[in-house]
Scaffold this active site. Structure first.
Site, mmCIF file in Angstrom:
data_model
loop_
_atom_site.group_PDB
_atom_site.id
_atom_site.type_symbol
_atom_site.label_atom_id
_atom_site.label_comp_id
_atom_site.label_asym_id
_atom_site.label_seq_id
_atom_site.Cartn_x
_atom_site.Cartn_y
_atom_site.Cartn_z
ATOM 1 N N GLY A 1 0.848 -1.173 -0.245
ATOM 2 C CA GLY A 1 -0.016 -0.005 0.105
ATOM 3 C C GLY A 1 0.889 1.197 -0.011
ATOM 4 N N VAL B 1 4.323 0.827 1.569
ATOM 5 C CA VAL B 1 4.829 -0.237 2.347
ATOM 6 C C VAL B 1 5.046 -1.446 1.408
ATOM 7 C CG1 VAL B 1 4.193 -1.687 4.247
ATOM 8 C CG2 VAL B 1 3.672 0.948 4.323
ATOM 9 N N LYS C 1 8.751 -0.045 5.487
ATOM 10 C CA LYS C 1 8.144 1.435 5.055
ATOM 11 C C LYS C 1 9.086 2.235 4.440
ATOM 12 C CE LYS C 1 4.787 3.272 7.177
ATOM 13 N NZ LYS C 1 3.818 4.320 8.246
ATOM 14 N N ASP D 1 -4.909 9.383 14.394
ATOM 15 C CA ASP D 1 -5.414 8.774 13.147
ATOM 16 C C ASP D 1 -6.035 7.617 13.237
ATOM 17 O OD1 ASP D 1 -5.783 9.102 10.458
ATOM 18 O OD2 ASP D 1 -4.060 8.600 9.782
#
Length: 642
Positions: free
Chosen positions: A370, A377, A391, A487
């Site tokens: 993603g 990642v 990442k 988040d």
């Protein structure tokens, strides 16, 4: 649990305990079935290890430091478990309805102070009350050391209870505040104390006696049906064949060889005397009591202590100088090595770029998991066959580097089974690389949007909600320093092969001082999840995460996206879309059709309760939202009742 299945279950975990398992945390060494990895024993006994090297027991009420562990008991530090009589604020302790732990009968409830009324409720059963008098100078209660100076009343707590809610109020008409609490009296050491828990293994002696060592007897736990212990007939040990078994160790402390104010530690061939906390001197000839409060709060000592804590919490990332000499990596961007004083745990790893390139087949596009604003990642496999997620930052600009440092700083300070683990980083490249544990089952969002083949049952969704709430509660209340995630959303909740939730992505999270009530900052987050009061006044609080979690609860119920422009204009926002249905008890109209509940009224009732909780989390006024700890507790109760 079926007896045969229990035997197989335990056998598999006993076999796993021989493989990857960490039982060491600071100076504490755990014995089977306890440990700090899943391979140590059944998952109910997995402990957490703090960045300060303290063993922690995870409960519904948060994490508690383990002070002592024996073959049948744990003593956990609970000095913060107090209900103040002036504020009337409740305190609670709850190990969870299915946990292998119960409160022992050696614990005592007490109310302390002048004219204080205290009460406790264990396992949501009848409430017990007691009230103190106001007679200064009376004879001290020797059994309970907290009653030496002020009036106390004491109540016993029966064995077998898994939770206790504590309340207190003052009737003295003054500003003097007392409190109520629960204590295991022998654990009292001037400034700390704990409570005693009984632990036992799932199963029973008719099917699991073979798990005990040769010199041990299997005993079914009297207050925990469906649990058992292995008790050594002579000597010491934990009684399990997979643990230390039983050894014929002589009790060298039986004759009380140490002085008053000292504790005796029994060794294999001898004993050691140590002054108790709050005492100093020669532990064999005499320990004398010290004024702990005066010493700690004196100016010079306070500065020394603060400096020591600061120095101890920072570990400079060290990379081999020869390698740095050959490569122009991040250091020119950040100024110097001193700017990379990251609070890494000692077991964090610094990976070479070559190893991470091999792990991802040179960051092959097919291995991309993603991408987002921070970076991309990739899935990878290290040289030792460990699966990882790597990442890679998208740029080397200041904000991106700052997010990298922020995520490293936060993740290196936390340790919780429902938080994704940071394994290490690479500092040899122009862009930073972070290496995480690989969580193979995608995100919660993907499952709810049917981008994965499996359909999440309501039971599984509720468990994911509980685990996520526990993780966020840990960040708010149990981490060394409070953390606001900032988040919380379904795409940041990863699921492993057993659908265990792992909260991820701490790039914009905030570390908060213990005394702070909010952080004034620009608004960051994801549309549909952002606290409206945070948007309005730029004040980020722990209740901002509670609001975002309320949106996640609505996603779990409805299977809908938080913002969807394909819905009618008035229904684009999931919160507004769901509110009218929930408040008018028409929850069935918006339940995810993939759940296929049919006429299962119990499940529909459970969903309605979760929806009502979600609405409380989504209150506009943050003061009306519950704390994350309370949310986790309520979800546990809903799960237990459904």
């Amino acid at each position: 649990m079926d007896a045969a299945l229990t035997a197989v279950y335990l056998f598999l975990f006993h076999a796993a305990a021989q493989d990857l398992c960490s039982r060491k945390c600071g100076s504490f060494t755990a014995d089977y079935p306890f440990g700090f990895d899943r391979g140590c024993g059944p998952p109910e006994f997995e402990l957490n290890c703090s960045s300060a090297g303290k063993p922690l027991l995870q409960t519904v009420a948060g994490q508690f430091e383990i002070l002592e562990a024996t073959a049948t008991t744990l003593i956990v530090e609970t000095s913060r478990l107090k209900s103040n009589s002036c504020t009337g604020a409740e305190a609670f302790f709850d190990v969870g309805s299915t946990a292998p732990y119960t409160l022992s009968a050696n614990n005592e409830f007490f109310a302390r102070g002048c004219s204080v009324e205290g009460s406790y409720t264990a396992d949501a059963e009848s409430t017990q009350h007691c009230e103190t008098g106001c007679q200064p100078g009376r004879e001290p209660n020797i059994r309970n050391p907290f009653c030496e100076e002020l009036e106390c009343c004491i109540l016993t707590i029966p064995s077998g209870k898994r939770s206790v809610i504590i309340k207190s109020s003052a009737n003295n008409g003054t500003s003097d505040c007392g409190y109520s609490s629960v204590i295991f009296p022998p654990s009292y050491q001037v400034v700390t104390y704990g409570i005693e828990l009984l632990w036992a293994m799932p199963g029973n002696c008719s099917t699991s006696a073979h798990l005990c060592s040769l010199n041990a007897t299997c005993l079914d736990a009297p207050h925990q049906p469906g649990f058992f212990n292995c008790i050594c007939n002579t000597g010491s040990g934990n009684g399990f064949s997979n643990g230390t078994g039983c050894s014929a160790v002589v009790d060298h402390c039986a004759s009380s060889p140490c002085s008053e104010g000292a504790i005796c530690v029994n060794d294999l061939n001898s004993f050691t005397c140590k002054c108790r906390q709050g005492y100093k001197g020669n532990a064999t000839s005499g320990c004398r009591k010290t004024d702990v409060f005066q010493h700690i709060t004196s100016g010079p000592v306070l500065l020394v202590v603060a400096a020591a804590i600061l120095a101890g919490s920072i570990c400079v990332c060290i990379v081999r100088t020869k390698k740095l000499g050959r490569k122009k990596g991040l250091f020119p961007k950040l100024g110097s090595l001193a700017h990379l004083q990251l609070e890494f745990k000692q077991n964090a790893t610094f990976f070479s770029f070559d190893e991470l390139s091999r792990a991802t087949q040179n960051f092959k596009a097919e291995l991309m998991l993603g991408t987002g604003s921070f970076g991309t990642v990739f899935q990878g496999v290290l040289d030792d066959d460990t699966p990882v997620a790597i990442k890679k930052a998208n740029s080397t600009t200041g904000p991106r580097i700052q997010q990298f440092l922020n995520e490293v700083t936060i993740l290196s300070q936390v340790n919780h089974r429902n938080l994704v683990k940071l394994l290490g980083c690479c500092l040899e490249t122009e862009v930073p690389l972070l290496v995480f544990e690989f969580v193979p089952n995608g995100t919660l969002f993907e499952h709810l949007q049917h981008r994965r083949s499996s359909i999440l049952s309501w039971e599984r969704r509720l468990q994911i909600a509980i685990e996520t709430a526990e993780a966020i509660s840990y960040l708010h209340s149990s981490a060394a320093q409070p953390i606001y995630h900032r988040d919380v959303k379904s795409t940041n909740i990863l699921l492993d092969e057993k659908f265990t939730a792992k909260v991820a992505d701490f790039g914009i999270s905030k570390l908060v001082s213990l005394e702070a009530t909010h952080v004034s900052t620009t608004v960051h987050g994801t549309p549909g999840y952002i606290d409206p009061q945070y948007q309005q006044n730029y004040q980020l609080t722990d209740k901002s995460d509670v609001y975002s979690f309320g949106v996640v609860l609505l996603e779990l119920i409805t299977g809908q996206k938080p913002v969807d422009f394909s819905r009618n204009s008035s229904d684009k926002n999931l919160t507004a879309f769901s509110l009218a249905y929930i408040q008018s008890s028409r929850i069935e109209d918006i339940i995810d059709k993939g759940l296929e509940l049919g006429d299962e009224r119990a499940k529909i009732s459970s969903i309605q309760e979760v929806a009502n909780l979600a609405i409380r989390c989504l209150e506009f006024n943050r003061e009306n939202r519950p704390a994350m700890r309370s949310v986790a507790e309520e979800l546990m109760k809903i799960s237990a009742a459904s």
